[in-house]
Design a protein around this motif. Sequence first.
Motif, mmCIF file in Angstrom:
data_model
loop_
_atom_site.group_PDB
_atom_site.id
_atom_site.type_symbol
_atom_site.label_atom_id
_atom_site.label_comp_id
_atom_site.label_asym_id
_atom_site.label_seq_id
_atom_site.Cartn_x
_atom_site.Cartn_y
_atom_site.Cartn_z
ATOM 1 N N UNK A 102 -18.479 16.025 18.545
ATOM 2 C CA UNK A 102 -18.235 15.933 17.096
ATOM 3 C C UNK A 102 -16.794 16.250 16.710
ATOM 4 N N UNK A 103 -15.935 16.556 17.708
ATOM 5 C CA UNK A 103 -14.530 16.849 17.406
ATOM 6 C C UNK A 103 -13.891 15.694 16.642
ATOM 7 N N UNK A 104 -13.311 15.986 15.491
ATOM 8 C CA UNK A 104 -12.585 14.979 14.722
ATOM 9 C C UNK A 104 -13.436 14.079 13.857
ATOM 10 N N UNK A 105 -14.761 14.266 13.850
ATOM 11 C CA UNK A 105 -15.619 13.371 13.068
ATOM 12 C C UNK A 105 -15.339 13.494 11.574
ATOM 13 N N UNK A 106 -15.222 14.740 11.094
ATOM 14 C CA UNK A 106 -14.920 14.926 9.678
ATOM 15 C C UNK A 106 -13.554 14.381 9.315
ATOM 16 N N UNK A 107 -12.600 14.495 10.228
ATOM 17 C CA UNK A 107 -11.255 13.973 9.974
ATOM 18 C C UNK A 107 -11.263 12.446 9.946
ATOM 19 N N UNK A 108 -12.050 11.834 10.832
ATOM 20 C CA UNK A 108 -12.172 10.370 10.822
ATOM 21 C C UNK A 108 -12.822 9.906 9.520
ATOM 22 N N UNK A 109 -13.784 10.687 9.031
ATOM 23 C CA UNK A 109 -14.380 10.390 7.727
ATOM 24 C C UNK A 109 -13.306 10.415 6.643
ATOM 25 N N UNK A 110 -12.541 11.502 6.613
ATOM 26 C CA UNK A 110 -11.514 11.652 5.574
ATOM 27 C C UNK A 110 -10.471 10.543 5.690
ATOM 28 N N UNK A 111 -10.019 10.256 6.912
ATOM 29 C CA UNK A 111 -9.025 9.203 7.088
ATOM 30 C C UNK A 111 -9.516 7.861 6.581
ATOM 31 N N UNK A 112 -10.790 7.561 6.852
ATOM 32 C CA UNK A 112 -11.364 6.313 6.356
ATOM 33 C C UNK A 112 -11.469 6.286 4.847
ATOM 34 N N UNK A 113 -11.848 7.418 4.269
ATOM 35 C CA UNK A 113 -11.981 7.500 2.813
ATOM 36 C C UNK A 113 -10.626 7.370 2.132
ATOM 37 N N UNK A 114 -9.617 8.074 2.650
ATOM 38 C CA UNK A 114 -8.288 8.016 2.034
ATOM 39 C C UNK A 114 -7.644 6.647 2.231
ATOM 40 N N UNK A 115 -7.919 6.010 3.363
ATOM 41 C CA UNK A 115 -7.446 4.633 3.561
ATOM 42 C C UNK A 115 -7.937 3.742 2.429
ATOM 43 N N UNK A 116 -9.203 3.886 2.064
ATOM 44 C CA UNK A 116 -9.743 3.056 0.977
ATOM 45 C C UNK A 116 -9.146 3.435 -0.377
ATOM 46 N N UNK A 117 -8.866 4.708 -0.589
ATOM 47 C CA UNK A 117 -8.207 5.090 -1.845
ATOM 48 C C UNK A 117 -6.829 4.432 -1.951
ATOM 49 N N UNK A 118 -6.086 4.444 -0.852
ATOM 50 C CA UNK A 118 -4.770 3.796 -0.846
ATOM 51 C C UNK A 118 -4.923 2.288 -1.050
ATOM 52 N N UNK B 146 -3.175 1.909 6.931
ATOM 53 C CA UNK B 146 -2.400 2.561 5.871
ATOM 54 C C UNK B 146 -1.104 3.132 6.434
ATOM 55 N N UNK B 147 0.016 3.015 5.715
ATOM 56 C CA UNK B 147 1.223 3.748 6.107
ATOM 57 C C UNK B 147 0.911 5.242 6.122
ATOM 58 N N UNK B 148 1.276 5.911 7.192
ATOM 59 C CA UNK B 148 0.807 7.277 7.388
ATOM 60 C C UNK B 148 1.881 8.122 8.054
ATOM 61 N N UNK B 149 2.143 9.312 7.504
ATOM 62 C CA UNK B 149 3.153 10.221 8.041
ATOM 63 C C UNK B 149 2.556 11.608 8.211
ATOM 64 N N UNK B 150 3.095 12.348 9.190
ATOM 65 C CA UNK B 150 2.670 13.724 9.402
ATOM 66 C C UNK B 150 3.842 14.657 9.154
ATOM 67 N N UNK B 151 3.590 15.719 8.371
ATOM 68 C CA UNK B 151 4.584 16.750 8.090
ATOM 69 C C UNK B 151 4.177 18.011 8.846
ATOM 70 N N UNK C 201 0.842 -1.194 0.000
ATOM 71 C CA UNK C 201 0.000 0.000 0.000
ATOM 72 C C UNK C 201 0.881 1.250 0.000
ATOM 73 N N UNK C 202 0.455 2.253 -0.769
ATOM 74 C CA UNK C 202 1.172 3.525 -0.763
ATOM 75 C C UNK C 202 0.919 4.275 0.536
ATOM 76 N N UNK C 203 1.550 5.434 0.680
ATOM 77 C CA UNK C 203 1.570 6.148 1.960
ATOM 78 C C UNK C 203 0.729 7.421 1.907
ATOM 79 N N UNK C 204 0.080 7.721 3.026
ATOM 80 C CA UNK C 204 -0.582 9.000 3.224
ATOM 81 C C UNK C 204 0.370 9.952 3.932
ATOM 82 N N UNK C 205 0.544 11.133 3.370
ATOM 83 C CA UNK C 205 1.250 12.221 4.030
ATOM 84 C C UNK C 205 0.224 13.313 4.326
ATOM 85 N N UNK C 206 0.061 13.644 5.594
ATOM 86 C CA UNK C 206 -0.787 14.769 5.976
ATOM 87 C C UNK C 206 0.121 15.913 6.403
#
Length: 327
Positions: free
Chosen positions: A253-269, A49-54, A1-6
């Motif tokens: 609701x803190x982080x709900x949209x981010x959890x959505x995005x993380x789940x969606x990008x995980x599936x893209x990867x 997913x492999x995941x890194x933070x910049x 799997x490729x990597x997510x960079x946030x």
Amino acid sequence: MNRLYAIGEVLIDFIPLQKGCALKDVTAFERAPGGAPANVAAAAAKYGAPSSLLTKLGRDAFGDFLLEELERAGVDTAHIPRTNDANTGLAFVSLKENGERDFSFYRNPSADLLLSEEEIDPALFKAGDILHFGSVNLVDSPMKQAHRKAIRAVKAAGGLVSFDPNVRLPLWDDADSCRRAILEFLPKADLVKISDEELEFVTGIADPETALHSLLRGDVKAVVYTRGGDGAELYTANGRCVSPGYKVDVQDTTGAGDAFVGGFLFHLLKQGASPDNLTAVLEQHHGEMLRFANASGALTTTKKGAISALPTIEDIQKLMDSQHAPA
């Protein structure tokens, strides 16, 4: 799997122990790791997913805490320098009875805004990697230039760019500055996620469907439109797909949209998405991807915090199975 960079902010969310209080009336808080890009990176990492933070952190106790929490969440922290020139960012949150939030940010500047373009290594990015960012760190700062360099680098490598405006007006001098920055960077993304609360502000268009189609410009191939508990919609040049939400007991609701995005990008990867095949991947797998992302976001609202509230894949599957939300 490729990597997510946030790329962008990581900070401490101070979450109130009481609901229904104005921030000035809250007497006790608990700390939690936060910052939208960090939350997205943690969600993708938790799902596999492999995941890194910049980003950049202060040489302080809060920075130490955030590094430990990111590593515990499975996020690669090798590209997070430390600085003595600014402190780690803080955000104080007040919760309404329905779990919605108000924010007060402490960063003038915070350490994350000092990440410079010289600290972005283009060799990090490979074909098929995803770079995700929001608008919070697009204020005039070294970090804004770091975003520009990272976007150019991941595109040159054959990777995808994902953008969630994640509007936080208290961090800007005025609303127009925020909107201008969003509209400058939005066309550079392949995928845009936007909420029902942000759509008219960003586009200036009252009709949601017209507004969403107006975002399909520049490099943007797909727009994901989130509507809180009512689910999400996917728009591409070829049409629209709808996925309803899940009924849960909302605490925060803190982080709900981010959890959505993380789940969606995980599936893209997971599906090996690239700029060339993104539309085809979305058209083939949109049902599974939206269901998973909706469940990820919904379950995150059942606990306080963002990273600390992320569900497991097993919990997501149970919710999907129990409510059988069609796409």
